[in-house]
Design a protein around this motif. Structure first.
Motif, PDB file in Angstrom:
ATOM      1  N   GLU A  95      60.182  26.562 -53.650  1.00 59.59           N
ATOM      2  CA  GLU A  95      59.428  26.342 -52.414  1.00 59.59           C
ATOM      3  C   GLU A  95      58.321  25.323 -52.627  1.00 59.59           C
ATOM      4  OE1 GLU A  95      59.934  30.728 -50.292  1.00 59.59           O
ATOM      5  OE2 GLU A  95      58.392  30.421 -51.814  1.00 59.59           O
ATOM      6  N   ALA A  96      57.624  25.424 -53.766  1.00 56.57           N
ATOM      7  CA  ALA A  96      56.568  24.467 -54.085  1.00 56.57           C
ATOM      8  C   ALA A  96      57.149  23.070 -54.269  1.00 56.57           C
ATOM      9  CB  ALA A  96      55.826  24.901 -55.345  1.00 56.57           C
ATOM     10  N   SER A  97      58.362  23.007 -54.810  1.00 58.08           N
ATOM     11  CA  SER A  97      59.038  21.723 -54.997  1.00 58.08           C
ATOM     12  C   SER A  97      59.300  21.047 -53.656  1.00 58.08           C
ATOM     13  CB  SER A  97      60.353  21.934 -55.743  1.00 58.08           C
ATOM     14  OG  SER A  97      61.100  20.733 -55.802  1.00 58.08           O
ATOM     15  N   LYS A  98      59.760  21.823 -52.680  1.00 59.07           N
ATOM     16  CA  LYS A  98      60.032  21.262 -51.350  1.00 59.07           C
ATOM     17  C   LYS A  98      58.752  20.791 -50.670  1.00 59.07           C
ATOM     18  CE  LYS A  98      64.208  24.010 -50.515  1.00 59.07           C
ATOM     19  NZ  LYS A  98      64.831  25.096 -49.705  1.00 59.07           N
TER      20      LYS A  98
ATOM     21  N   THR B 173      55.882  19.785 -52.160  1.00 62.17           N
ATOM     22  CA  THR B 173      55.212  18.681 -52.853  1.00 62.17           C
ATOM     23  C   THR B 173      56.098  17.455 -53.060  1.00 62.17           C
ATOM     24  OG1 THR B 173      55.840  19.579 -55.018  1.00 62.17           O
ATOM     25  CG2 THR B 173      53.725  20.297 -54.080  1.00 62.17           C
ATOM     26  N   GLY B 174      57.422  17.651 -52.955  1.00 62.70           N
ATOM     27  CA  GLY B 174      58.329  16.539 -53.216  1.00 62.70           C
ATOM     28  C   GLY B 174      58.530  16.289 -54.694  1.00 62.70           C
ATOM     29  N   LEU B 175      58.082  17.224 -55.526  1.00 61.21           N
ATOM     30  CA  LEU B 175      58.237  17.100 -56.975  1.00 61.21           C
ATOM     31  C   LEU B 175      59.359  18.016 -57.437  1.00 61.21           C
ATOM     32  CD1 LEU B 175      54.464  17.247 -57.931  1.00 61.21           C
ATOM     33  CD2 LEU B 175      55.907  15.199 -57.929  1.00 61.21           C
ATOM     34  N   ALA B 176      60.082  17.600 -58.451  1.00 55.76           N
ATOM     35  CA  ALA B 176      61.195  18.397 -58.966  1.00 55.76           C
ATOM     36  C   ALA B 176      60.701  19.736 -59.492  1.00 55.76           C
ATOM     37  CB  ALA B 176      61.918  17.634 -60.071  1.00 55.76           C
ATOM     38  N   LYS B 177      61.531  20.746 -59.333  1.00 58.83           N
ATOM     39  CA  LYS B 177      61.172  22.082 -59.815  1.00 58.83           C
ATOM     40  C   LYS B 177      60.917  22.051 -61.319  1.00 58.83           C
ATOM     41  CE  LYS B 177      64.349  25.313 -59.813  1.00 58.83           C
ATOM     42  NZ  LYS B 177      65.292  26.387 -59.372  1.00 58.83           N
TER      43      LYS B 177
ATOM     44  N   LYS C 231      50.097  14.523 -54.888  1.00 52.11           N
ATOM     45  CA  LYS C 231      51.239  15.169 -54.226  1.00 52.11           C
ATOM     46  C   LYS C 231      51.096  16.684 -54.255  1.00 52.11           C
ATOM     47  CE  LYS C 231      54.800  11.618 -54.909  1.00 52.11           C
ATOM     48  NZ  LYS C 231      56.137  11.327 -55.496  1.00 52.11           N
ATOM     49  N   LEU C 232      50.583  17.202 -55.369  1.00 51.12           N
ATOM     50  CA  LEU C 232      50.370  18.638 -55.494  1.00 51.12           C
ATOM     51  C   LEU C 232      49.342  19.121 -54.476  1.00 51.12           C
ATOM     52  CD1 LEU C 232      50.262  19.030 -59.389  1.00 51.12           C
ATOM     53  CD2 LEU C 232      52.025  19.914 -57.872  1.00 51.12           C
ATOM     54  N   ALA C 233      48.240  18.400 -54.387  1.00 50.31           N
ATOM     55  CA  ALA C 233      47.176  18.797 -53.476  1.00 50.31           C
ATOM     56  C   ALA C 233      47.632  18.732 -52.024  1.00 50.31           C
ATOM     57  CB  ALA C 233      45.949  17.905 -53.691  1.00 50.31           C
ATOM     58  N   THR C 234      48.316  17.643 -51.663  1.00 51.18           N
ATOM     59  CA  THR C 234      48.792  17.477 -50.290  1.00 51.18           C
ATOM     60  C   THR C 234      49.836  18.524 -49.934  1.00 51.18           C
ATOM     61  OG1 THR C 234      48.392  15.082 -50.382  1.00 51.18           O
ATOM     62  CG2 THR C 234      49.860  15.885 -48.650  1.00 51.18           C
ATOM     63  N   GLY C 235      50.807  18.716 -50.817  1.00 59.22           N
ATOM     64  CA  GLY C 235      51.893  19.652 -50.543  1.00 59.22           C
ATOM     65  C   GLY C 235      51.449  21.105 -50.487  1.00 59.22           C
ATOM     66  N   LEU C 236      50.465  21.466 -51.317  1.00 63.03           N
ATOM     67  CA  LEU C 236      49.994  22.850 -51.356  1.00 63.03           C
ATOM     68  C   LEU C 236      48.836  23.101 -50.397  1.00 63.03           C
ATOM     69  CD1 LEU C 236      50.149  23.417 -55.226  1.00 63.03           C
ATOM     70  CD2 LEU C 236      51.792  24.179 -53.503  1.00 63.03           C
ATOM     71  N   GLY C 237      48.402  22.040 -49.719  1.00 70.31           N
ATOM     72  CA  GLY C 237      47.334  22.190 -48.735  1.00 70.31           C
ATOM     73  C   GLY C 237      45.993  22.541 -49.352  1.00 70.31           C
ATOM     74  N   ILE C 238      45.673  21.919 -50.482  1.00 69.90           N
ATOM     75  CA  ILE C 238      44.403  22.181 -51.151  1.00 69.90           C
ATOM     76  C   ILE C 238      43.657  20.879 -51.375  1.00 69.90           C
ATOM     77  CG2 ILE C 238      45.290  24.235 -52.329  1.00 69.90           C
ATOM     78  CD1 ILE C 238      45.562  22.494 -54.857  1.00 69.90           C
ATOM     79  N   ASP C 239      42.388  20.982 -51.741  1.00 65.44           N
ATOM     80  CA  ASP C 239      41.617  19.801 -52.108  1.00 65.44           C
ATOM     81  C   ASP C 239      41.888  19.491 -53.577  1.00 65.44           C
ATOM     82  OD1 ASP C 239      40.385  19.519 -49.614  1.00 65.44           O
ATOM     83  OD2 ASP C 239      38.882  21.030 -50.121  1.00 65.44           O
TER      84      ASP C 239
END
Length: 209
Positions: A47-50, A52-56, A76-84
């Protein structure tokens, strides 16, 4: 809604903190932070991969300190997970329970009548609340009864308890809400609620303070 009167190396980074004349250094593991944030949000690696767009496999290697993420990857991590972005580098503060609680028995809220609404303010014993909850009987049957849009700071959640209402907003078409329906919206946007049922509709409102 309510009238204007009603009113949270590997993937490790060294952070230096200056305290007086001495520096204290704290090591923060980005992999552990990432895993903590992911599990807190009940996300699988897939789910986190989808999100963030990063491979599992990439996420797994970061979490297990087998890969040091680039700045672009961290974005990408911050944007995808909705964090600062800084949340990946700083340890979360321990949450201290305040033990605050307020009970409002049915019909015992503080009345606050207006020409268009009849509010019953809830949890009135608590001061400095982050949310303002109240039940409201909607008297208004047309926008003209307001004279102008209602606007105030914060965001607002509306839940229809009884009857039917129409939510009027400045930037959207009117929408009809029946018992059990809800809406969440920016309260700085012009808005108003009218009752479209034979009797005054009843709603629960929660406004951010």
């Amino acid at each position: 809604m309510a009238d204007n009167s009603v009113r949270d190396t590997y993937p490790s980074m060294v952070l230096a903190k200056q305290e007086g004349t001495e520096s204290k250094v704290e090591t923060v593991n980005i992999g552990k932070q990432l895993k903590a944030i992911r599990t807190k949000n009940k996300l699988t690696l897939e789910e986190a991969s989808k999100l963030t767009g990063l491979a599992k496999s990439t996420l797994s290697k970061i979490e297990n300190e087998q890969l040091s993420p680039t700045f672009m990857v961290m974005q990408k991590l911050a944007t995808g997970l909705g964090i600062d972005l800084p949340q990946l580098f700083t340890k979360p503060k321990k949450v201290q329970a305040t033990g605050r609680r307020d009970i409002t028995k049915s019909g015992s809220g503080k009345p606050h009548p207006t020409p268009t609404y009849e509010h019953e303010l809830l949890a009135t014993q608590l001061s400095n609340k982050k949310m303002l909850p109240y039940k409201t009987a909607i008297h208004a049957r047309s926008f003209e009864e307001y004279g102008d849009w209602v606007r105030h700071e914060g965001e607002e959640f509306l839940f229809v308890l009884h009857g039917q209402v129409q939510l009027l907003t400045e930037y959207y078409e009117p929408v009809t809400l029946d018992e059990g329906d809800s809406a969440y919206y920016d309260a700085t946007m012009g808005h108003a609620v009218i009752s479209t049922s034979e009797k005054d509709a009843s709603i629960l409102w929660v406004t951010s303070a």
